[in-house]
Write a protein that holds these residues in place. Sequence first.
Motif, PDB file in Angstrom:
ATOM      1  N   THR A  14      14.629  38.699  -6.683  1.00 56.30           N
ATOM      2  CA  THR A  14      15.693  37.705  -6.888  1.00 56.30           C
ATOM      3  C   THR A  14      16.942  38.228  -6.195  1.00 56.30           C
ATOM      4  OG1 THR A  14      14.807  36.864  -8.978  1.00 56.30           O
ATOM      5  CG2 THR A  14      17.176  36.594  -8.610  1.00 56.30           C
TER       6      THR A  14
ATOM      7  N   CYS B 139      23.014  30.629   3.809  1.00 53.24           N
ATOM      8  CA  CYS B 139      21.987  29.977   2.978  1.00 53.24           C
ATOM      9  C   CYS B 139      20.668  29.725   3.711  1.00 53.24           C
ATOM     10  CB  CYS B 139      22.530  28.667   2.402  1.00 53.24           C
ATOM     11  SG  CYS B 139      23.718  28.931   1.063  1.00 53.24           S
TER      12      CYS B 139
ATOM     13  N   ASP C 233      17.223  31.143   2.326  1.00 57.39           N
ATOM     14  CA  ASP C 233      16.143  30.203   2.015  1.00 57.39           C
ATOM     15  C   ASP C 233      14.831  30.614   2.679  1.00 57.39           C
ATOM     16  OD1 ASP C 233      15.328  27.801   0.681  1.00 57.39           O
ATOM     17  OD2 ASP C 233      15.319  26.757   2.609  1.00 57.39           O
TER      18      ASP C 233
ATOM     19  N   TRP D 211      11.751  35.474  -4.537  1.00 54.01           N
ATOM     20  CA  TRP D 211      11.131  34.759  -5.664  1.00 54.01           C
ATOM     21  C   TRP D 211      12.096  33.692  -6.168  1.00 54.01           C
ATOM     22  CZ3 TRP D 211      12.209  33.898 -10.871  1.00 54.01           C
ATOM     23  CH2 TRP D 211      11.172  33.279 -11.593  1.00 54.01           C
ATOM     24  N   SER D 212      13.378  34.046  -6.257  1.00 56.05           N
ATOM     25  CA  SER D 212      14.407  33.076  -6.631  1.00 56.05           C
ATOM     26  C   SER D 212      15.735  33.520  -6.042  1.00 56.05           C
ATOM     27  CB  SER D 212      14.517  32.932  -8.158  1.00 56.05           C
ATOM     28  OG  SER D 212      15.028  34.114  -8.738  1.00 56.05           O
ATOM     29  N   VAL D 213      16.679  32.593  -6.042  1.00 56.43           N
ATOM     30  CA  VAL D 213      18.031  32.876  -5.539  1.00 56.43           C
ATOM     31  C   VAL D 213      19.005  32.573  -6.665  1.00 56.43           C
ATOM     32  CG1 VAL D 213      19.799  32.269  -3.838  1.00 56.43           C
ATOM     33  CG2 VAL D 213      17.362  32.242  -3.187  1.00 56.43           C
TER      34      VAL D 213
ATOM     35  N   MET E 150      19.262  25.077   0.450  1.00 55.14           N
ATOM     36  CA  MET E 150      18.098  25.963   0.216  1.00 55.14           C
ATOM     37  C   MET E 150      16.958  25.170  -0.429  1.00 55.14           C
ATOM     38  SD  MET E 150      20.046  29.506  -0.919  1.00 55.14           S
ATOM     39  CE  MET E 150      21.170  28.750  -2.094  1.00 55.14           C
TER      40      MET E 150
ATOM     41  N   ASN F  38      13.822  25.167  -0.026  1.00 52.13           N
ATOM     42  CA  ASN F  38      12.547  25.851  -0.280  1.00 52.13           C
ATOM     43  C   ASN F  38      12.636  26.930  -1.345  1.00 52.13           C
ATOM     44  OD1 ASN F  38      11.264  24.468   2.013  1.00 52.13           O
ATOM     45  ND2 ASN F  38      12.677  25.698   3.233  1.00 52.13           N
ATOM     46  N   SER F  39      13.827  27.124  -1.902  1.00 57.85           N
ATOM     47  CA  SER F  39      14.031  28.227  -2.851  1.00 57.85           C
ATOM     48  C   SER F  39      14.091  27.738  -4.287  1.00 57.85           C
ATOM     49  CB  SER F  39      15.350  28.957  -2.536  1.00 57.85           C
ATOM     50  OG  SER F  39      15.309  29.534  -1.260  1.00 57.85           O
ATOM     51  N   LYS F  40      13.641  28.613  -5.197  1.00 60.31           N
ATOM     52  CA  LYS F  40      13.893  28.374  -6.621  1.00 60.31           C
ATOM     53  C   LYS F  40      15.328  28.830  -6.887  1.00 60.31           C
ATOM     54  CE  LYS F  40      10.325  30.586  -8.629  1.00 60.31           C
ATOM     55  NZ  LYS F  40       9.174  30.809  -7.735  1.00 60.31           N
TER      56      LYS F  40
END
Length: 497
Positions: free
Chosen positions: A9, A34, A38, A43-45, A75, A77-79
């Motif tokens: 993260t 960003c 991305d 796993w997450s941002v 972003m 494509n990111s969680k």
Amino acid sequence: MSPRKIGVTEVALRDAHQSLMATRMALEDMVDACADIDKAGFWSVECWGGATYDACIRYLNEDPWVRLRTFRELMPNSKLQMLLRGQNLLGYRHYEDTVVDKFVEKSAENGMDVFRVFDALNDPRNLERAMNAVTKVGKHAQGTICYTISPLHTTEGYVQLAGRLLDMGAQSICLKDMAALLQPQPAYDIVKGIKDTYGDVQINVHCHSTTGVTLVALMKAIEAGADVVDTAISSMSLGPGHNPTESLVEMLKGTDYYTELDPECLLRIRDHFAAVRPKYKQFESATLVDTDIFSSQIPGGMLSNMESQLKQQGAGDKIREVMAEVPKVKAAAGHPPLVTPSSQIVGTQAVFNVLMGEYKVLTGEFADLMLGYYGECMGERDPEVVAAAQAQAKKEPITDRPADHLQPEWDTLVADAAKLEGADGTDEDVLTYAMFPGVAPGFFKTRDEGPKNVGKTEEQLAKEASAASGASNAVTGPITYKVSMGGREHSVVVERA
């Protein structure tokens, strides 16, 4: 054993600048990074929540909901991940359950995916409603254990707490070390204890870097089975911040673990923030490594804010006295972990004790903490300080869930927000008003002027330094210290010796 992928993260967009530069970074200084964030493979941002909501409206004239929607757009494509203070949401008090539900619903609608839900006192009763709300809107509810050290906190106790959070529906468990107190062996023992007891539950580990030991703690946590770890890109790391993302990648080379992060993206993210960071020099903490924190237990964000606050009041020389007072106040309050809002409550009371004398004056928030209105702590509270809190607050201690004492408030908040100049009638504006009723009215009035970047170039800083050196330094009379907590300002007047 076959190699195991470790999720990462990235916290550069939230906790890194909260801890390093008192949450002052403007959105415009983040957006150009960003695309690479991305694509990097995190796993997450982590990009929202914590103190960013407050800082947006208090210092940057920026709508926090616009910030969230911008990150969502940039972003795709990111969680996206946020830090949510359980029943406190992003404010400094408990909110009635309907407000908690509404906040989670709106955060999800605006683009949030992962809700890291914590309570400053580790009181599970203060997490349950928010966790249920996250599950209801189909997002990821991460139950959080705030790590602290005291004679009362044990590995077994943390493992049991993880079980309670899983029973509430947590999809993952975060071991959150906000003060860089997590040494390698406890990191290993707690993560292994949770894995051995509850099977293949996802465990995320969040550490700050202030004490210099926590990159090793991350390695031990990974060896014990941790699935995801938090880091900050190197140009936004270390000091009271976090361990560097690239250092984690390098550390895992030649081991049974790997990250799959894109090195080219990391390089570009690093260079972007290396160019941006100097603009915020005036907000930076002077701390690089501080092992005194093993006794003071002051987390990174609290340290930089406390230093900044004391410097503004000409009381920078009091920081060591305040740091020595913090663990005494923490013990009197029953050993709560120091994380927002308990860190601000304990820290502000420590400032008052140093400037005014021990518990001569209590902040309203500290009185409430002593009387149980924030929840239960692990230890017993000092009965003398409880009595002082009762006398000052003129109310009785409670032992049940604090939110059960709250009346429904959503309709009142809607009505009150509607009267404010510049409010747009959205639920988001009502929530902004609910979080910070002292700050939101001013923000709504000036919102149309657009965001204000408080970062400064070298040229601007040089001009200001020159002007300051030409000013007279002669000062007489009493000093007034102003300490801000949860949007309420407390003034303390101290006569000069």
